[in-house]
Design an enzyme around this catalytic site. Structure first.
Site, PDB file in Angstrom:
ATOM      1  N   GLY A  63      67.881  45.676 -40.767  1.00  0.00           N
ATOM      2  CA  GLY A  63      68.208  46.740 -41.708  1.00  0.00           C
ATOM      3  C   GLY A  63      67.027  47.095 -42.592  1.00  0.00           C
ATOM      4  N   ASP A  81      66.901  51.709 -41.308  1.00  0.00           N
ATOM      5  CA  ASP A  81      65.587  51.090 -41.145  1.00  0.00           C
ATOM      6  C   ASP A  81      64.541  52.122 -40.758  1.00  0.00           C
ATOM      7  OD1 ASP A  81      63.990  48.885 -41.338  1.00  0.00           O
ATOM      8  OD2 ASP A  81      64.806  47.835 -39.607  1.00  0.00           O
ATOM      9  N   ARG A  88      53.927  48.278 -42.870  1.00  0.00           N
ATOM     10  CA  ARG A  88      52.643  48.090 -42.195  1.00  0.00           C
ATOM     11  C   ARG A  88      52.484  49.082 -41.045  1.00  0.00           C
ATOM     12  NH1 ARG A  88      54.402  42.713 -43.072  1.00  0.00           N
ATOM     13  NH2 ARG A  88      55.079  42.425 -40.924  1.00  0.00           N
ATOM     14  N   LYS A 140      62.108  51.435 -34.583  1.00  0.00           N
ATOM     15  CA  LYS A 140      61.703  52.080 -35.839  1.00  0.00           C
ATOM     16  C   LYS A 140      60.245  51.791 -36.155  1.00  0.00           C
ATOM     17  CE  LYS A 140      61.719  48.202 -38.496  1.00  0.00           C
ATOM     18  NZ  LYS A 140      60.822  47.755 -39.586  1.00  0.00           N
ATOM     19  N   SER A 152      55.738  37.111 -45.227  1.00  0.00           N
ATOM     20  CA  SER A 152      56.367  37.807 -46.350  1.00  0.00           C
ATOM     21  C   SER A 152      57.884  37.865 -46.207  1.00  0.00           C
ATOM     22  CB  SER A 152      55.787  39.217 -46.488  1.00  0.00           C
ATOM     23  OG  SER A 152      55.935  39.955 -45.283  1.00  0.00           O
ATOM     24  N   LYS A 191      61.829  41.340 -35.551  1.00  0.00           N
ATOM     25  CA  LYS A 191      62.090  42.644 -34.936  1.00  0.00           C
ATOM     26  C   LYS A 191      61.069  42.895 -33.831  1.00  0.00           C
ATOM     27  CE  LYS A 191      64.080  44.458 -39.209  1.00  0.00           C
ATOM     28  NZ  LYS A 191      63.962  45.416 -40.335  1.00  0.00           N
TER      29      LYS A 191
END
EC number: 1.1.1.94
Length: 341
Positions: free
Chosen positions: A139, A247, A258, A194, A15, A110
């Site tokens: 971000g 974020d 998710r 995060k 995605s 990430k």
């Protein structure tokens, strides 16, 4: 190999990779998206849709897609890696012998390297060598909203300012603001942590603990980010910006996340396996929680929220037991005296 004007290769057709490739193509850059799934790549290339990850959202006609990595990167001015963290090292190693001379490498992945807990820029530097410009794109940004053209702000941190600026300028547009910085460690730390903290707020919301609890977890989660950042030499302002606070707020409050959805499911009593199966995509926090705590132990930093998330994900504690453990902690000052010094 020759370098086509400003061709950009995006590696990873999930995605987020699809969203960023779409953005770059809409901004007029010749963009090629590489993926492993032949059927999905064909749908992107021929029907201009990613039916698995972004169904119903049209992609630019100019966006090309391929399963041939060599073809994707040939002639690219720079390359953007957008794979899950567990596939990052493998992808960069496959890229290394194919990278055009002079092409910088950025990533919007990430997390940390599985097992070692290394930052992704350390992995990239080891594989690609000392002379390749590197940058991390991070971000508060949900892929669906980016492909829909909704306003978004991100930041690009690199070790060569000119390359970070090149990446930011390519992405910057009427509905997409791209800032720059030079703190790759802080940018990567915020993007990884995060995801873990979003599980905590999701669990709290799944248990219907209220908005006070959510706000407390977000704020104390930011405290954990800042303390670990200080220990590893990152800049606190990076964690107070888009790469950290921005974020964190998005991922902890937005149901497109998710990791938040995983927490919601666990808080409502679902098993980890059922929750991950229901989400149907990679949930970075399942792996990242271990790596965050590996970093914390390495630097002697206490991260109670992150550690409780790790314990719940490993089945060592129930969400209720994790909550009780957090609430039973002793009273203390909100910030250590040395945090911002």
């Amino acid at each position: 190999m020759s370098t086509t004007a400003d061709k950009i290769a995006v590696l990873g057709a999930g995605s987020w990779g699809t969203a960023l490739a779409s953005l770059l193509a809409r901004h007029g850059h010749p963009t090629v998206l590489w993926g492993r799934d032949a059927a999905m790549v064909e749908a992107i290339d021929q029907r201009h849709e990613n039916p698995r990850y972004l169904p119903g959202i049209p992609l630019p006609d100019s966006l090309r897609a391929t399963t041939d990595l060599a073809s994707a990167v040939e002639g690219a001015a720079w390359i953007l890696v957008v794979t899950p963290s567990h596939a990052f090292g493998e992808t960069v190693r496959a890229l290394a012998p194919l990278r055009p001379a002079g092409a910088g490498v950025a990533w919007a992945t990430k997390g940390f390297e599985p097992g070692s807990g290394r930052f992704l820029h350390e992995v990239a530097r080891e594989v690609l060598g000392e002379d390749v410009p590197l940058a991390v794109v991070t971000g508060p940004s949900f892929a669906k909203e980016v492909t829909q053209g909704l306003p978004t702000a991100i930041t690009v941190h690199g070790d060569v300012p000119e390359f970070a600026q090149t990446v930011a300028e390519a992405m910057h547009g009427p509905a997409f603001r791209a800032y720059t910085g030079d703190d790759m460690v802080g940018a990567e730390l915020g993007g990884a942590m995060k995801n873990v903290l979003a599980v905590a707020t999701g669990v709290a919301d799944g248990m219907q603990l209220g908005l006070n609890a959510r706000a407390g977890l977000i704020t104390r989660g930011l405290n954990e980010m800042l303390r670990l950042a200080a220990a590893i030499g990152a800049k606190p302002e990076t964690l107070m910006g888009l790469a950290g606070l921005g974020d964190l707020v998005l991922t902890c409050t937005g149901d497109l996340s998710r990791n938040r959805r995983l927490g919601l499911a666990l808080g409502r009593g679902q098993t980890l396996q059922d929750a991950v199966r229901e989400i149907g995509q990679v949930v970075e926090s399942v792996q990242t929680a271990d790596e965050v705590m590996r970093q914390a132990r390495r630097h002697g930093i206490d991260l109670p929220i992150s550690d409780r998330v790790r314990a719940v994900l490993h089945g060592e504690q129930t969400p209720e037991e994790g909550l009780r453990a957090l609430l039973a902690r002793e009273q203390k000052p909100e910030y250590p005296d040395t945090l911002f010094k």
